[in-house]
Design an enzyme around this catalytic site. Structure first.
Site, PDB file in Angstrom:
ATOM      1  CG  ASP A   1      -3.439 -11.010   7.025  1.00 34.17           C
ATOM      2  OD1 ASP A   1      -4.530 -11.394   7.852  1.00 34.17           O
ATOM      3  OD2 ASP A   1      -3.604 -11.013   5.751  1.00 34.17           O
TER       4      ASP A   1
ATOM      5  NE  ARG B   1     -14.143  10.799  10.053  1.00 33.44           N
ATOM      6  CZ  ARG B   1     -12.879  10.557   9.247  1.00 33.44           C
ATOM      7  NH1 ARG B   1     -11.955   9.454   9.702  1.00 33.44           N
ATOM      8  NH2 ARG B   1     -12.799  11.175   8.152  1.00 33.44           N
TER       9      ARG B   1
ATOM     10  CG  LEU C   1      -4.199   9.467   2.374  1.00 32.31           C
ATOM     11  CD1 LEU C   1      -4.961  10.132   1.275  1.00 32.31           C
ATOM     12  CD2 LEU C   1      -3.792   7.810   1.609  1.00 32.31           C
TER      13      LEU C   1
ATOM     14  N   GLY D   1       1.032  -1.042   0.051  1.00 34.19           N
ATOM     15  CA  GLY D   1       0.012  -0.049   0.017  1.00 34.19           C
ATOM     16  C   GLY D   1       0.940   1.287  -0.138  1.00 34.19           C
ATOM     17  N   GLY D   2       0.526   2.330   0.457  1.00 34.45           N
ATOM     18  CA  GLY D   2       1.104   3.771   0.272  1.00 34.45           C
ATOM     19  C   GLY D   2       2.301   3.397   1.225  1.00 34.45           C
TER      20      GLY D   2
HETATM   21  C1  FAD Z   1     -12.998   4.222   2.315  1.00 33.84           C
HETATM   22  C2  FAD Z   1     -11.737   4.643   2.947  1.00 33.84           C
HETATM   23  C3  FAD Z   1     -11.457   6.108   3.116  1.00 33.84           C
HETATM   24  C4  FAD Z   1     -10.100   6.785   3.641  1.00 33.84           C
HETATM   25  N1  FAD Z   1     -10.053   8.067   3.373  1.00 33.84           N
HETATM   26  C5  FAD Z   1      -8.643   8.504   3.743  1.00 33.84           C
HETATM   27  C6  FAD Z   1      -8.645  10.001   3.552  1.00 33.84           C
HETATM   28  O1  FAD Z   1      -9.179  10.620   2.964  1.00 33.84           O
HETATM   29  N2  FAD Z   1      -7.498  10.327   3.798  1.00 33.84           N
HETATM   30  C7  FAD Z   1      -6.544   9.713   4.779  1.00 33.84           C
HETATM   31  O2  FAD Z   1      -5.545  10.205   5.394  1.00 33.84           O
HETATM   32  N3  FAD Z   1      -6.832   8.284   5.187  1.00 33.84           N
HETATM   33  C8  FAD Z   1      -8.083   7.740   4.476  1.00 33.84           C
HETATM   34  N4  FAD Z   1      -8.176   6.440   4.935  1.00 33.84           N
HETATM   35  C9  FAD Z   1      -7.358   5.644   5.687  1.00 33.84           C
HETATM   36  C10 FAD Z   1      -6.150   5.171   4.598  1.00 33.84           C
HETATM   37  O3  FAD Z   1      -6.734   5.205   3.509  1.00 33.84           O
HETATM   38  C11 FAD Z   1      -5.637   4.012   5.301  1.00 33.84           C
HETATM   39  O4  FAD Z   1      -5.197   4.153   6.673  1.00 33.84           O
HETATM   40  C12 FAD Z   1      -4.078   3.774   4.613  1.00 33.84           C
HETATM   41  O5  FAD Z   1      -4.360   3.549   3.124  1.00 33.84           O
HETATM   42  C13 FAD Z   1      -3.322   2.618   4.939  1.00 33.84           C
HETATM   43  O6  FAD Z   1      -2.323   2.443   4.329  1.00 33.84           O
HETATM   44  P1  FAD Z   1      -1.230   1.315   4.447  1.00 33.84           P
HETATM   45  O7  FAD Z   1      -0.271   1.220   3.369  1.00 33.84           O
HETATM   46  O8  FAD Z   1      -0.851   1.234   5.699  1.00 33.84           O
HETATM   47  O9  FAD Z   1      -2.177  -0.070   4.247  1.00 33.84           O
HETATM   48  P2  FAD Z   1      -2.851  -0.875   2.745  1.00 33.84           P
HETATM   49  O10 FAD Z   1      -2.854   0.362   1.993  1.00 33.84           O
HETATM   50  O11 FAD Z   1      -3.994  -1.524   3.613  1.00 33.84           O
HETATM   51  O12 FAD Z   1      -2.078  -1.923   2.302  1.00 33.84           O
HETATM   52  C14 FAD Z   1      -1.920  -3.013   3.093  1.00 33.84           C
HETATM   53  C15 FAD Z   1      -0.700  -3.884   2.048  1.00 33.84           C
HETATM   54  O13 FAD Z   1      -0.457  -5.145   2.897  1.00 33.84           O
HETATM   55  C16 FAD Z   1      -0.863  -6.425   2.026  1.00 33.84           C
HETATM   56  N5  FAD Z   1      -0.982  -7.279   2.974  1.00 33.84           N
HETATM   57  C17 FAD Z   1      -2.152  -7.384   4.176  1.00 33.84           C
HETATM   58  N6  FAD Z   1      -1.771  -8.528   4.757  1.00 33.84           N
HETATM   59  C18 FAD Z   1      -0.877  -9.355   4.008  1.00 33.84           C
HETATM   60  C19 FAD Z   1      -0.386 -10.564   3.996  1.00 33.84           C
HETATM   61  N7  FAD Z   1      -1.034 -11.383   4.870  1.00 33.84           N
HETATM   62  N8  FAD Z   1       0.601 -10.957   3.286  1.00 33.84           N
HETATM   63  C20 FAD Z   1       1.168 -10.360   2.397  1.00 33.84           C
HETATM   64  N9  FAD Z   1       0.535  -8.971   2.265  1.00 33.84           N
HETATM   65  C21 FAD Z   1      -0.383  -8.253   3.039  1.00 33.84           C
HETATM   66  C22 FAD Z   1      -1.873  -6.092   1.169  1.00 33.84           C
HETATM   67  O14 FAD Z   1      -2.014  -6.666  -0.032  1.00 33.84           O
HETATM   68  C23 FAD Z   1      -1.426  -4.451   0.890  1.00 33.84           C
HETATM   69  O15 FAD Z   1      -0.703  -4.349  -0.235  1.00 33.84           O
HETATM   70  C24 FAD Z   1      -9.336   5.889   4.276  1.00 33.84           C
HETATM   71  C25 FAD Z   1      -9.651   4.550   4.281  1.00 33.84           C
HETATM   72  C26 FAD Z   1     -10.853   4.152   3.899  1.00 33.84           C
HETATM   73  C27 FAD Z   1     -11.021   2.604   3.837  1.00 33.84           C
END
Ligand code: FAD
Ligand code: SF4
Ligand code: SF4
Ligand code: FES
Lengths: 503, 238
Positions: free
Chosen positions: A210, A268, A369, A11-12
């Site tokens: 996970d 919220r 983000l 993810g990001g």
């Molecule tokens: C509908 C919605 C709207 C949102 N709007 C906003 C917003 O406007 N502004 C803001 O700041 N935040 C917002 N958020 C929150 C924000 O989007 C998330 O907190 C953030 O994108 C999380 O990023 P991340 O990289 O940590 O995880 P994720 O983007 O969830 O990525 C997780 C990664 O881990 C991988 N992964 C997971 N488990 C395993 C495993 N067992 N084995 C291998 N790979 C695995 C997945 O495949 C994925 O690639 C929003 C969230 C949602 C749901």
């Protein structure tokens, strides 16, 4: 398979970590259970905070103060100062790699106000902020030649005899083979755990915690797991998010009698509680944006109209939108220090799965983000620096493999997945009571004891999503247990953790 | 209602409750209640992650935004290896973005993006990489090396970005197995859930290429062209 820095999750946070580590000149390998661009980050709509002051006066100090206030004393001021000060660089970086941020008339990055912010501070790309950030980071990773292994499911974080993290055991979803990856340092970026609430969550189906569960099994500490943020306006049937901007633009909340019952623009947690109270009185709750008019809705809230039509069969131009508050963001996660390092040597974490002490008991919209970009980069840099210090790859000590245990498969885990979701929503939800938390823990322990009687009925090795969902279920059980225990450990109400006095 | 799903082994018919729900909801119901072995992908459930693209009655759709109907025939995407049931292997198609060098090469930090500049590639940056366009494209059926709709759209996104200082490398890269191989059939435009027209983007890239001294190889015998006039000799640099 060997590398210097092994990153799990794309993810990001994972992509930013990969880019930063690669730029430090080490070998990087990224594993993800989906494809990178399918990570939940693509779902973020609202925006990303940075005190650019492009449309109204703003300051880094105000951003810090707003974040501290929202955290209810549960965050670390130094971490918040760092994140908010880095925000401007972070947005500048994203702009420089081609993220299509929306612009003001004079060519500056546009900003809008989200809840809890004293100024319009969220930089956005129309309704698609997360999507555009995620895809552009992915393109940058491609430009740097970063290697991805898709469809790979993290089972366990591996440690050597000295207790250092040294790799991961994974399931290759496509072939069904178990594989071992060895690395000098490991970064977890696997996202949050809101999906433990099953159908009561806005999240991607992949957000089953996970990485958090695997970190826990590897001896990493978790922190603040009871802080789960509920979003007031999930669609009633599907829990798909209707953005806060609908209320920001003047939408009302109504009960079945057509009465407004709360300040729609309060934080919220407050709005969610007000809705919850109404629902408990037997009311249905609706979001009303009809008075905004068709042309305004089509111009300003096109995505919301589309989602309401598709997933609730109502047209918000003429109808009320049925909603309910649902689990949206998880503030808790793997405890890390200000170098993104967990208490396990050579194991790092970033993004929603980590707890960088910046959200405390309540996250501000737009700060997630920001967090994934700022701390993703920190985790990548620090893990790369550490990897350079580690002379050679170590040999993993033996870890027990869950998949090799006996499962009789006489109990259907899908039913229990739904049960856990209902249990958590009703007893570990928006308003909590000690007695209910205790009941919930008891029930969860019972479900946990049934695990050996569950299992998967699909026997195929190839792309066995039935088996994968069972592995996710195991993590859901383990993470839910910690969430309830943490909630029981905190008597006082604090931010998203709201305790009702027992009568 | 009954729907038919193309499985690895055979076409399988499932009986579902009548009602207005999405195909993804239907598939989840089958998976949880009727047949644990059915394989498909999903993620966001709200048409933004691109995971659930598949074909219904021979047309590409996102399962999470398609309302399932009596008699529907569900199949995996075309032009990619099927891993199992409705799950396809997209590694190679994703790789097209790398081959096409779809990223900013050198940044022009002086460039000012205003509203107008923002609109130039706003739609292109809405792409969710669902692969529907790739599946619908007739050129893939004969040439697996074709860079194809989504990666060419992505190239146009970066080529048209005022911040890109050095578009030449990308323009060079898309001359072979790229813009001239497209038949402009418009299939990709019709199926795109994000209303992107890769065909139109390919046409824009053709115009841009001629500004860089390239001409349609299919009309090579006309000679002529723009050679030299733009300080660029037109010879590919790879
Ligand atoms: C509908 C919605 C709207 C949102 N709007 C906003 C917003 O406007 N502004 C803001 O700041 N935040 C917002 N958020 C929150 C924000 O989007 C998330 O907190 C953030 O994108 C999380 O990023 P991340 O990289 O940590 O995880 P994720 O983007 O969830 O990525 C997780 C990664 O881990 C991988 N992964 C997971 N488990 C395993 C495993 N067992 N084995 C291998 N790979 C695995 C997945 O495949 C994925 O690639 C929003 C969230 C949602 C749901
Ligand atoms: S261009 Fe459209 S059809 Fe093609 S991958 Fe992107 S969103 Fe899907
Ligand atoms: S217009 Fe071109 S890219 Fe699009 S489907 Fe037809 S041949 Fe393929
Ligand atoms: S599940 Fe994400 S597009 Fe359908």
């Amino acid at each position: 398979m060997k590398t210097d820095v092994l990153i799990i999750g794309a993810g990001g946070a994972g992509l930013m970590a990969a880019i930063a580590a690669k730029e430090e000149g080490v070998d990087v390998l990224v594993l993800t259970k989906e494809y990178p661009t399918r990570s939940q980050t693509c779902m973020a709509q609202g925006g990303m905070n940075a005190a650019l002051g492009n449309v109204a006066e703003d300051s880094v100090e105000d951003h810090i103060q707003n974040t501290l206030k929202s955290a209810h004393g549960e965050a670390d001021e130094e971490s918040i100062r760092f994140m908010c000060s880095e925000a401007i660089n972070a947005v500048e970086y994203l702009d420089s790699i081609g993220v299509c941020f929306s612009r003001t008339g004079d060519g500056k990055i546009a900003q809008r106000r989200l809840g809890g912010a004293s100024a319009p501070r969220a930089c956005y790309a129309q309704d698609y902020t997360g999507l555009k950030i995620l895809h552009t980071l992915y393109d940058r990773a491609n430009a740097l030649g970063i290697e991805f292994v898709n469809d790979t499911f993290l089972l366990e974080v591996l440690k050597d005899e000295d207790g250092n993290a040294c790799g991961a055991k994974v399931l290759d979803i496509r072939s069904g083979e178990l594989k071992t990856y060895i690395a000098k340092t490991v970064i977890l970026a696997t996202g949050g755990y809101s999906r433990i609430y099953d159908k009561y969550s806005t999240n991607s189906t992949a957000s089953s915690g996970d990485g958090i569960a695997a970190a826990l099994r590897a001896g990493a500490k978790l922190k603040d797991m009871e802080f789960v943020q509920f979003h007031p306006t999930g669609l009633k049937n599907s829990s798909i998010l209707i953005s806060e901007s609908a209320r920001g633009e003047g939408g009302y909340l109504l009960n079945s009698k057509g009465e407004r019952f709360t300040d729609e623009l309060a934080p919220r947690d407050q709005v969610s509680r007000a809705i919850d109270e109404q629902i408990k009185k037997g009311e249905d709750i609706f979001l009303d944006i009809r008075h905004l008019g068709e042309s305004f809705i089509d111009e300003g809230l096109p995505q919301e109209r589309k989602l309401a039509k598709l997933y609730e069969n109502v047209d918000p131009v003429h109808d009320l939108i049925p909603i309910k508050p649902v689990a949206h963001y998880t503030m808790g996660g793997i405890a890390v220090d200000n170098r993104s390092q967990t208490n396990v040597e050579r194991l790092y974490a970033c993004g929603e799965c980590a707890n960088h002490n910046v959200h405390g008991a309540n996250r501000l919209g737009g700060n997630s983000l920001l967090e994934i970009v700022v701390f993703g980069r920190e985790a990548g840099r620090n893990a790369a620096t550490k990897a350079k210090e580690v002379a050679s790859l170590s040999v993993p000590a033996h870890t027990e493999c869950f998949l090799e245990k006996e499962f009789s498969n006489t109990v259907d885990f899908y039913k229990y997945k739904e049960k856990i979701g209902n249990l958590l929503y009703n007893k570990v939800g928006i308003v909590r009571k000690k007695s209910e938390l205790k009941d919930a823990l008891e029930e969860l322990e019972m479900i946990k004891s049934l695990l050996p009687q569950m299992g998967w009925s699909d026997t195929s090795a190839v792309y066995n999503t039935n088996k994968q969902e069972f592995l996710e279920f195991r993590n859901i059980v383990e993470v839910s247990e910690v969430v309830i225990q943490s909630a029981l450990g905190r008597d006082e109400s604090c931010g998203a953790h709201y305790m009702e006095a027992q009568s | 209602m009954k729907i038919t799903v193309k499985r690895d082994s055979a076409f399988e018919i499932y009986e579902l409750e009548d009602g207005a729900y999405t195909l993804l909801e239907a598939l989840n119901k089958i998976k949880r209640e009727l047949d644990n072995t059915l394989s498909f992908s999903s993620g966001c459930r709200s048409s933004v992650c691109g995971s659930c693209a598949m074909r219904v009655n021979e047309k590409e759709v996102l399962a999470c935004s398609y309302k399932v109907q009596e008699g529907d025939l569900i199949e995996p995407l075309n032009n990619m290896p099927v891993i199992r049931d409705l799950v396809v292997d997209m590694d190679k198609s994703y790789e097209m973005n790398v081959k096409a060098k779809a990223w900013i090469k050198t940044i022009n930090s002086e460039a000012v993006l205003d509203h107008e500049a923002e609109k130039i590639n706003e739609v292109q940056s809405d792409c969710i990489l669902c692969g529907s366009c790739y599946s619908s494209c007739p050129v893939y059926a004969v040439n697996g090396e074709f860079l194809g709709p989504f990666s060419l759209t992505r190239v146009w996104k970066y080529v048209s970005d005022k911040r890109e200082n050095d578009a030449a490398e990308k323009i060079d890269t898309i001359q072979t197995n790229g813009i001239w191989d497209c038949t402009l059939c418009n299939n990709c435009t019709v199926v795109c859930p994000q209303n992107i027209s890769s065909k139109a983007d390919i046409e824009k890239l053709r115009v841009r290429s001629s500004m860089f001294g390239y001409s349609d190889p299919n009309f090579g015998s006309f000679g002529g062209g723009f050679d030299g006039g733009f300080g660029f000799d037109g010879s590919p640099s790879f």
